[in-house]
Design a protein around this motif. Structure first.
Motif, PDB file in Angstrom:
ATOM      1  N   THR A 210     -83.954 -38.603 -16.816  1.00 30.76           N
ATOM      2  CA  THR A 210     -82.717 -37.642 -16.260  1.00 30.76           C
ATOM      3  C   THR A 210     -82.040 -38.172 -14.862  1.00 30.76           C
ATOM      4  O   THR A 210     -80.724 -38.316 -14.886  1.00 30.76           O
ATOM      5  N   ARG A 211     -82.852 -38.775 -14.094  1.00 30.93           N
ATOM      6  CA  ARG A 211     -82.131 -39.343 -12.748  1.00 30.93           C
ATOM      7  C   ARG A 211     -81.245 -40.508 -13.015  1.00 30.93           C
ATOM      8  O   ARG A 211     -80.342 -40.891 -12.802  1.00 30.93           O
ATOM      9  N   ALA A 212     -82.028 -41.363 -14.231  1.00 26.35           N
ATOM     10  CA  ALA A 212     -81.293 -42.718 -14.749  1.00 26.35           C
ATOM     11  C   ALA A 212     -79.962 -42.207 -15.164  1.00 26.35           C
ATOM     12  O   ALA A 212     -78.979 -43.061 -15.004  1.00 26.35           O
ATOM     13  N   SER A 213     -79.882 -41.397 -16.263  1.00 19.97           N
ATOM     14  CA  SER A 213     -79.106 -40.968 -16.906  1.00 19.97           C
ATOM     15  C   SER A 213     -77.968 -40.291 -15.920  1.00 19.97           C
ATOM     16  O   SER A 213     -76.729 -40.501 -16.089  1.00 19.97           O
ATOM     17  N   GLY A 214     -78.151 -39.820 -15.105  1.00 18.91           N
ATOM     18  CA  GLY A 214     -77.429 -39.048 -14.091  1.00 18.91           C
ATOM     19  C   GLY A 214     -76.535 -40.089 -13.364  1.00 18.91           C
ATOM     20  O   GLY A 214     -75.265 -40.225 -12.850  1.00 18.91           O
ATOM     21  N   ALA A 215     -77.700 -41.196 -12.801  1.00 16.53           N
ATOM     22  CA  ALA A 215     -76.970 -42.400 -12.059  1.00 16.53           C
ATOM     23  C   ALA A 215     -76.014 -43.115 -13.077  1.00 16.53           C
ATOM     24  O   ALA A 215     -74.765 -43.523 -12.317  1.00 16.53           O
ATOM     25  N   VAL A 216     -76.317 -43.230 -14.049  1.00 17.47           N
ATOM     26  CA  VAL A 216     -75.192 -43.985 -15.001  1.00 17.47           C
ATOM     27  C   VAL A 216     -73.993 -43.347 -14.899  1.00 17.47           C
ATOM     28  O   VAL A 216     -73.212 -43.801 -15.162  1.00 17.47           O
ATOM     29  N   GLU A 217     -74.140 -41.685 -15.492  1.00 17.68           N
ATOM     30  CA  GLU A 217     -73.056 -41.115 -15.506  1.00 17.68           C
ATOM     31  C   GLU A 217     -72.156 -41.408 -14.070  1.00 17.68           C
ATOM     32  O   GLU A 217     -70.701 -41.424 -14.476  1.00 17.68           O
ATOM     33  N   LEU A 218     -72.722 -41.382 -12.892  1.00 17.47           N
ATOM     34  CA  LEU A 218     -71.911 -41.458 -11.552  1.00 17.47           C
ATOM     35  C   LEU A 218     -71.267 -42.773 -11.559  1.00 17.47           C
ATOM     36  O   LEU A 218     -70.214 -42.807 -11.185  1.00 17.47           O
ATOM     37  N   ALA A 219     -72.065 -43.948 -12.159  1.00 18.04           N
ATOM     38  CA  ALA A 219     -71.382 -45.185 -12.019  1.00 18.04           C
ATOM     39  C   ALA A 219     -70.382 -45.279 -12.908  1.00 18.04           C
ATOM     40  O   ALA A 219     -69.256 -46.002 -12.802  1.00 18.04           O
ATOM     41  N   LEU A 220     -70.336 -44.689 -14.467  1.00 13.24           N
ATOM     42  CA  LEU A 220     -69.275 -44.876 -15.269  1.00 13.24           C
ATOM     43  C   LEU A 220     -68.106 -44.090 -14.588  1.00 13.24           C
ATOM     44  O   LEU A 220     -67.257 -44.503 -14.682  1.00 13.24           O
ATOM     45  N   ALA A 221     -68.325 -42.877 -14.045  1.00 16.99           N
ATOM     46  CA  ALA A 221     -67.288 -42.311 -13.628  1.00 16.99           C
ATOM     47  C   ALA A 221     -66.539 -43.025 -12.381  1.00 16.99           C
ATOM     48  O   ALA A 221     -65.278 -43.085 -12.382  1.00 16.99           O
ATOM     49  N   ALA A 222     -67.282 -43.684 -11.309  1.00 22.51           N
ATOM     50  CA  ALA A 222     -66.573 -44.374 -10.483  1.00 22.51           C
ATOM     51  C   ALA A 222     -65.869 -45.698 -10.979  1.00 22.51           C
ATOM     52  O   ALA A 222     -64.759 -45.957 -11.034  1.00 22.51           O
ATOM     53  N   GLY A 223     -66.445 -46.099 -12.320  1.00 29.59           N
ATOM     54  CA  GLY A 223     -65.785 -47.288 -12.996  1.00 29.59           C
ATOM     55  C   GLY A 223     -64.451 -46.977 -13.751  1.00 29.59           C
ATOM     56  O   GLY A 223     -63.494 -47.672 -13.773  1.00 29.59           O
TER      57      GLY A 223
END
Length: 138
Positions: A51-64
């Motif tokens: 859950t944490r990893a996918s949340g972090a990935v979503e935040l990184a994708l949003a920034a990108g």
């Protein structure tokens, strides 16, 4: 009256997708239990770690997605992310098959929703590929 430059739908769309991804990423940290419950059991490790990893990935994708220079790569990665999380949505639909009709509607509704999300991310990648001022080809 000051003149505001017009922004095209194609240039706003990746920013809207970035907002959606950011909201989803924050939700993974703000209310993780609902996400923990849909992590497929076949994955190694704890559901909370996923859950944490996918949340972090979503935040990184949003920034990108928000940065024009990284938008094309991030949009392509976002499309792949939507494909990658599809098994969790299938698991949710299966696990919720005996819940109330509204809960089942949410769970089952997530499945076809992945298609337009994937297509949206692909379109964002194409719009990032288009020369400035040109509209991307379908």
């Amino acid at each position: 009256m000051a003149h505001r430059p017009r922004t095209s739908r194609a240039s706003r769309s990746p920013l809207l997708l970035a907002g959606l991804m950011a909201a989803a990423g924050v939700a993974h940290f703000a209310a993780p239990r609902s996400f923990d419950a849909i992590v497929p059991r076949a994955l190694p490790g704890s559901p909370r770690a996923w859950t944490r990893a996918s949340g972090a990935v979503e935040l990184a994708l949003a920034a990108g997605l928000a940065v024009p220079r990284t938008r094309r790569l991030s949009a392509r990665a976002t499309a792949l992310f939507f494909v990658g999380v599809f098994p969790a949505n299938v698991k949710m639909a299966h696990d919720w098959r005996d819940r109330s009709v509204p809960a089942r509607a949410v769970a089952y509704g997530r499945l076809p929703l992945q298609v337009p999300l994937y297509l949206w991310a692909r379109a964002a990648a194409r719009s990032a590929d288009a020369p400035s001022g040109a509209s991307p080809a379908g």
